[in-house]
Write a protein that holds these residues in place. Structure first.
Motif, PDB file in Angstrom:
ATOM      1  N   ASN A 201      36.751  47.969  39.658  1.00  0.00           N
ATOM      2  CA  ASN A 201      35.554  47.683  38.869  1.00  0.00           C
ATOM      3  C   ASN A 201      35.695  46.350  38.155  1.00  0.00           C
ATOM      4  N   LEU A 202      34.683  45.486  38.323  1.00  0.00           N
ATOM      5  CA  LEU A 202      34.614  44.216  37.605  1.00  0.00           C
ATOM      6  C   LEU A 202      33.526  44.295  36.544  1.00  0.00           C
ATOM      7  N   LEU A 203      33.850  43.903  35.337  1.00  0.00           N
ATOM      8  CA  LEU A 203      32.886  43.864  34.234  1.00  0.00           C
ATOM      9  C   LEU A 203      32.551  42.407  33.926  1.00  0.00           C
ATOM     10  N   ILE A 234      36.770  39.414  35.130  1.00  0.00           N
ATOM     11  CA  ILE A 234      37.305  38.501  36.140  1.00  0.00           C
ATOM     12  C   ILE A 234      38.618  37.912  35.637  1.00  0.00           C
ATOM     13  N   ASP A 235      39.592  37.833  36.509  1.00  0.00           N
ATOM     14  CA  ASP A 235      40.911  37.307  36.157  1.00  0.00           C
ATOM     15  C   ASP A 235      40.797  35.831  35.779  1.00  0.00           C
ATOM     16  N   TYR A 241      42.633  28.731  38.689  1.00  0.00           N
ATOM     17  CA  TYR A 241      43.123  28.258  39.985  1.00  0.00           C
ATOM     18  C   TYR A 241      42.014  27.531  40.748  1.00  0.00           C
ATOM     19  N   CYS A 242      40.818  28.140  40.763  1.00  0.00           N
ATOM     20  CA  CYS A 242      39.689  27.524  41.474  1.00  0.00           C
ATOM     21  C   CYS A 242      39.228  26.242  40.770  1.00  0.00           C
ATOM     22  N   ARG A 253      33.626  31.681  39.332  1.00  0.00           N
ATOM     23  CA  ARG A 253      33.403  33.107  39.048  1.00  0.00           C
ATOM     24  C   ARG A 253      32.464  33.735  40.080  1.00  0.00           C
ATOM     25  N   ARG A 254      31.451  32.980  40.478  1.00  0.00           N
ATOM     26  CA  ARG A 254      30.517  33.496  41.487  1.00  0.00           C
ATOM     27  C   ARG A 254      31.243  33.790  42.794  1.00  0.00           C
ATOM     28  N   LEU A 255      32.080  32.861  43.228  1.00  0.00           N
ATOM     29  CA  LEU A 255      32.801  33.040  44.487  1.00  0.00           C
ATOM     30  C   LEU A 255      33.814  34.181  44.390  1.00  0.00           C
ATOM     31  N   ILE A 256      34.432  34.341  43.235  1.00  0.00           N
ATOM     32  CA  ILE A 256      35.393  35.432  43.062  1.00  0.00           C
ATOM     33  C   ILE A 256      34.703  36.782  43.183  1.00  0.00           C
TER      34      ILE A 256
END
Length: 289
Positions: A201-203, A234-235, A241-242, A253-256
């Motif tokens: 789960n991502l919040l 999100i980490d 890194y990105c 964040r969108r791509l992750i």
């Protein structure tokens, strides 16, 4: 549903028949009140098919409570891929039930995509009743605003030499809430079974919430089982890194998030539905990250 259903679908794949193109079922619901349907899918011995359900509303304003029950029977040495993409309007309530039974050496793969509806309460079960049968379950849930998703899955290993693998992934933004309960049961005759489940789960906001309850019920020995659940934002290290490689933080964040959900999206066999899901995700992410 037995008392109220007014329609549904019956699909019978005869013995040793191979359907090499997806069977697509387009369902459109709307209007006020309760709508119920019942469907039956029977795949005969040695047969194979892919069924794709495209479920959407006539309009976002439809206040429909849609309850559907789908029964699936997969015969000996048969295979079925069952995909449901749900993009109902925000005022709809969706209450689906999917029950599957598998014979010896049967194979079932399900992909469940839920991005619509204001309230969703889902139950999906699989009964592995034949030796050598296997189930793979993929799930994708994306909620924002005040959407509420409640998914419950159950893999029941009735006999020995059966396998199951489940991967449910949820993204919650705004004030959305997700609840997931996954149950694995290894019966008394289920020795040498292998069963795995994970719920990630991502919040995307501080007010979003995700509850995860993985359950194991093991009544015998000589089995391989695992369950896992994660809930968090999100980490930050991944974003860093990105960003260090030239990406804008919002784009990173969108791509992750898209990469996190891609296993389920890539499993949708219909290209138009994949595009539809990608478009819905892109729209949601535009205001969430």
């Amino acid at each position: 549903s037995a008392a109220l259903f007014s329609g549904g679908t019956f699909l019978h794949v005869p013995r040793k028949v191979i359907i090499d193109r997806p069977v697509k079922l387009a369902q459109r619901v709307g209007g006020e009140g309760v709508l119920a349907s019942r469907s039956l899918i029977v795949v005969g011995e040695g047969a194979s098919a892919t069924v794709v359900v495209d479920l959407a509303s006539f309009g976002d304003a439809a206040r429909t409570l849609f309850h559907e029950c789908t029964e699936i029977h997969v015969g000996p040495n048969a295979s079925l891929r069952f995909v449901v993409v749900q993009t109902l309007g925000r005022k709809a309530v969706h209450a689906p039930i999917v029950r599957a039974r598998l014979a010896a050496d049967a194979r079932l793969e399900t992909v469940s995509v839920a991005v619509g509806g204001g309230l969703v309460k889902s139950l999906q079960t699989a009964s592995l009743e034949g030796r050598g049968s296997s189930v793979k379950v993929l799930g994708l849930v994306f909620g924002d605003g005040r959407q509420h998703f409640d998914h419950h899955t159950f893999q029941d290993h009735v006999v020995a030499h059966t396998t199951s693998d489940l991967d449910y992934r949820t993204v919650s933004a705004g004030r959305a809430r997700s609840a997931y309960t996954g149950r694995l049961r290894i019966g008394l005759a289920g020795s040498t079974c292998e069963a795995h489940q994970s719920n990630r789960n991502l919040l995307l906001s501080e007010k979003a919430r995700a509850d995860s309850i993985p359950e194991l019920e093991i009544l015998t020995n000589d089995v391989i089982c695992s369950h896992a659940a994660t809930v968090g934002p999100i980490d930050a290290d991944q974003v860093h890194y990105c960003a260090a490689r030239g990406l804008d933080p919002d784009e990173a964040r969108r791509l992750i998030v898209l990469g996190f959900l891609e296993p389920a999206v890539a499993s949708i066999p219909a290209e138009d539905l994949r595009a539809k899901v990608h478009a819905a995700l892109e729209t949601r992410l535009g205001g969430a990250v």
